[in-house]
Design an enzyme around this catalytic site. Structure first.
Site, PDB file in Angstrom:
ATOM      1  N   GLY A   9       0.823  -1.214   0.000  1.00 16.16           N
ATOM      2  CA  GLY A   9       0.000   0.000   0.000  1.00 16.16           C
ATOM      3  C   GLY A   9       0.853   1.259   0.000  1.00 16.16           C
ATOM      4  O   GLY A   9       0.357   2.351  -0.265  1.00 16.16           O
ATOM      5  N   LEU A  15      11.332   8.368  -9.233  1.00 16.81           N
ATOM      6  CA  LEU A  15      12.722   8.772  -9.424  1.00 16.81           C
ATOM      7  C   LEU A  15      13.393   8.924  -8.062  1.00 16.81           C
ATOM      8  O   LEU A  15      12.828   9.540  -7.158  1.00 16.81           O
ATOM      9  CB  LEU A  15      12.812  10.099 -10.193  1.00 16.81           C
ATOM     10  CG  LEU A  15      14.275  10.432 -10.507  1.00 16.81           C
ATOM     11  CD1 LEU A  15      14.490  10.582 -11.995  1.00 16.81           C
ATOM     12  CD2 LEU A  15      14.740  11.657  -9.769  1.00 16.81           C
ATOM     13  N   GLY A  16      14.560   8.328  -7.954  1.00 16.98           N
ATOM     14  CA  GLY A  16      15.337   8.457  -6.719  1.00 16.98           C
ATOM     15  C   GLY A  16      16.769   8.780  -7.058  1.00 16.98           C
ATOM     16  O   GLY A  16      17.206   8.623  -8.209  1.00 16.98           O
ATOM     17  N   LEU A  17      17.507   9.217  -6.053  1.00 16.87           N
ATOM     18  CA  LEU A  17      18.924   9.513  -6.269  1.00 16.87           C
ATOM     19  C   LEU A  17      19.750   8.257  -6.028  1.00 16.87           C
ATOM     20  O   LEU A  17      19.726   7.690  -4.925  1.00 16.87           O
ATOM     21  CB  LEU A  17      19.393  10.625  -5.315  1.00 16.87           C
ATOM     22  CG  LEU A  17      20.842  11.079  -5.549  1.00 16.87           C
ATOM     23  CD1 LEU A  17      20.954  11.870  -6.859  1.00 16.87           C
ATOM     24  CD2 LEU A  17      21.345  11.925  -4.386  1.00 16.87           C
ATOM     25  N   GLY A  18      20.488   7.816  -7.040  1.00 12.42           N
ATOM     26  CA  GLY A  18      21.418   6.707  -6.867  1.00 12.42           C
ATOM     27  C   GLY A  18      22.647   7.188  -6.091  1.00 12.42           C
ATOM     28  O   GLY A  18      23.079   8.331  -6.276  1.00 12.42           O
ATOM     29  N   ASP A  43      18.505   5.944  -2.895  1.00 11.84           N
ATOM     30  CA  ASP A  43      18.838   4.529  -3.024  1.00 11.84           C
ATOM     31  C   ASP A  43      20.248   4.298  -2.479  1.00 11.84           C
ATOM     32  O   ASP A  43      21.221   4.816  -3.030  1.00 11.84           O
ATOM     33  CB  ASP A  43      18.770   4.087  -4.488  1.00 11.84           C
ATOM     34  CG  ASP A  43      19.022   2.598  -4.596  1.00 11.84           C
ATOM     35  OD1 ASP A  43      18.063   1.835  -4.359  1.00 11.84           O
ATOM     36  OD2 ASP A  43      20.169   2.197  -4.866  1.00 11.84           O
ATOM     37  N   TYR A  48      28.195   0.312  -0.550  1.00 17.68           N
ATOM     38  CA  TYR A  48      28.655   1.547  -1.195  1.00 17.68           C
ATOM     39  C   TYR A  48      29.611   2.333  -0.280  1.00 17.68           C
ATOM     40  O   TYR A  48      30.281   3.258  -0.740  1.00 17.68           O
ATOM     41  CB  TYR A  48      27.478   2.448  -1.605  1.00 17.68           C
ATOM     42  CG  TYR A  48      26.494   1.830  -2.583  1.00 17.68           C
ATOM     43  CD1 TYR A  48      26.824   0.693  -3.331  1.00 17.68           C
ATOM     44  CD2 TYR A  48      25.230   2.378  -2.765  1.00 17.68           C
ATOM     45  CE1 TYR A  48      25.911   0.119  -4.212  1.00 17.68           C
ATOM     46  CE2 TYR A  48      24.313   1.809  -3.654  1.00 17.68           C
ATOM     47  CZ  TYR A  48      24.668   0.682  -4.364  1.00 17.68           C
ATOM     48  OH  TYR A  48      23.756   0.120  -5.235  1.00 17.68           O
ATOM     49  N   LYS A  77      20.405  -1.943   1.109  1.00 18.53           N
ATOM     50  CA  LYS A  77      20.563  -3.329   0.634  1.00 18.53           C
ATOM     51  C   LYS A  77      21.492  -4.125   1.542  1.00 18.53           C
ATOM     52  O   LYS A  77      22.523  -3.616   1.983  1.00 18.53           O
ATOM     53  CB  LYS A  77      21.129  -3.332  -0.801  1.00 18.53           C
ATOM     54  CG  LYS A  77      20.378  -2.393  -1.732  1.00 18.53           C
ATOM     55  CD  LYS A  77      20.836  -2.452  -3.165  1.00 18.53           C
ATOM     56  CE  LYS A  77      20.264  -1.268  -3.931  1.00 18.53           C
ATOM     57  NZ  LYS A  77      21.057  -0.042  -3.816  1.00 18.53           N
ATOM     58  N   HIS A 110      20.873  -7.665  -1.829  1.00 16.00           N
ATOM     59  CA  HIS A 110      21.593  -6.960  -2.897  1.00 16.00           C
ATOM     60  C   HIS A 110      21.889  -7.853  -4.104  1.00 16.00           C
ATOM     61  O   HIS A 110      21.755  -7.435  -5.253  1.00 16.00           O
ATOM     62  CB  HIS A 110      22.899  -6.386  -2.329  1.00 16.00           C
ATOM     63  CG  HIS A 110      23.436  -5.221  -3.093  1.00 16.00           C
ATOM     64  ND1 HIS A 110      24.146  -4.209  -2.504  1.00 16.00           N
ATOM     65  CD2 HIS A 110      23.379  -4.901  -4.402  1.00 16.00           C
ATOM     66  CE1 HIS A 110      24.476  -3.315  -3.420  1.00 16.00           C
ATOM     67  NE2 HIS A 110      24.036  -3.724  -4.577  1.00 16.00           N
TER      68      HIS A 110
END
Ligand code: A2P
Length: 317
Positions: A9, A15-18, A43, A48, A77, A110
């Protein structure tokens, strides 16, 4: 902003920022700038190596009242070294601590690849664990428990083929909400998208611009440059937008979430605006025709002599 509904829901900004490849030294400022520009979806991933720097920016925005937590959509992730049932929640808690959050909006497995505790990127075959040793269903059980406890609102996967998704779907209590996979006109993965659509699984497209800034060791010598493809450039010229904007619009227009990475304020603004760009059916078709199943992220880095993983087995193709 456009949104897609998850089966819980919740709605997910398209759109997201990588943040893969965003250096720790610049990512705090980039995320602050992105929040200022209106980005609400970020994201992230433990591997990272920049979640604590992202957390500084998120915390500052939340503390100052610039945004409310329920306006943000934060993904992270689980790394391959924490696939065992007992390891999942501690890994999530570390990410929450780094991001300075009480909960995530989305937590993903991931890769369908496991390595031993403490290993980052495996460099020898014996650092891997096979999926027989640590089945994906075991990891998923623990992901479900994290959701039960409210540590994460939605759970999903990344880099999963339809057959690996089907394996989880067969046994799960909570269906995967999202499959995050590489996606751009050279790699449409239409069969996988059809499978996800049929099962109410949202696709997030990574490397939408071709990830030209990734490590040289991950690059083919003669790899195509997405933003330089003539069909992409022609549409960009006609519309008076940039090639990157055409690629982002393509992803949104076909109904996927997309996470272009940038640390540059002008490019971040451009990318955010691209989510609103409506392409015609003819333009979509021209871009679709570029498909040649070309992967920038090949998965070959998991293929070590004598190890349990191959790129072909990874993608089940
Ligand atoms: P930068 O961070 O300096 O803006 P991907 O999202 O496929 O991983 O691609 C990220 C790469 O694309 C980075 O090198 C990023 O550089 C660059 N990039 C991001 N947005 C744009 C844009 N609008 N135009 C050109 N290059 C871009």
């Amino acid at each position: 902003m456009k949104y897609l509904n998850l089966h819980s829901g919740d709605s997910m900004p398209m759109l997201g920022l990588g943040t893969w490849k965003s250096e720790p030294g610049v990512v705090t400022e980039a995320v602050s700038e992105a929040l200022e520009l209106g980005y609400r979806h970020f994201d992230c991933a433990a591997i990272y190596g920049n979640e604590s720097e992202i957390g500084v920016a998120l915390n500052a925005a939340l503390k100052s009242g610039q945004v409310n937590r329920n306006e943000l959509f934060i993904t992270s992730k689980l790394w391959n070294n924490s696939h065992r049932e007992s390891q999942v929640q501690p890994a999530l808690e570390k990410t929450l601590q780094d991001l300075q959050l009480d909960y995530l909006d989305l937590y993903l497995i991931h890769w369908p690849v496991a390595v031993k505790e403490g290993v980052g990127i495996a460099s020898t075959a014996d650092e891997f664990l096979s999926l027989e040793e640590v089945p994906l269903t075991e990891t998923w059980q623990a992901m479900q428990c994290c959701a039960d406890q409210g540590l994460v609102r939605n759970i999903g996967v990344s880099n999963f083929s339809a057959s690996k998704l089907a394996l989880l779907m067969d046994q799960c209590r909570i269906k995967p909400a999202v499959n995050q996979i590489e996606g751009h006109p050279l790699l449409r993965q239409q069969d996988l998208k059809d499978y996800c659509d049929a099962n109410g699984i949202v696709i997030t497209a990574y490397s939408p611009l071709g990830s030209g800034d990734r490590d040289a060791r991950m690059k083919a010598e003669d790899e195509p440059r997405l933003m330089e493809i003539e069909a992409v450039q022609a549409i960009a010229r006609q519309r008076d937008v940039s090639p990157a904007q055409v690629l982002i619009a393509w992803a949104v227009n076909r109904g996927t979430v997309v996470i272009p990475k940038s640390v540059n304020p002008q490019r971040m603004a451009q990318n955010l605006a691209a989510a609103e760009l409506q392409l015609s059916a003819a333009e979509m078709q021209q871009l679709d025709q570029l498909d040649r199943h070309y992967r920038y992220v090949t998965g070959k880095f998991f293929e070590l002599p004598g190890g349990p993983y191959t790129a072909a087995g990874l993608w089940d193709e």
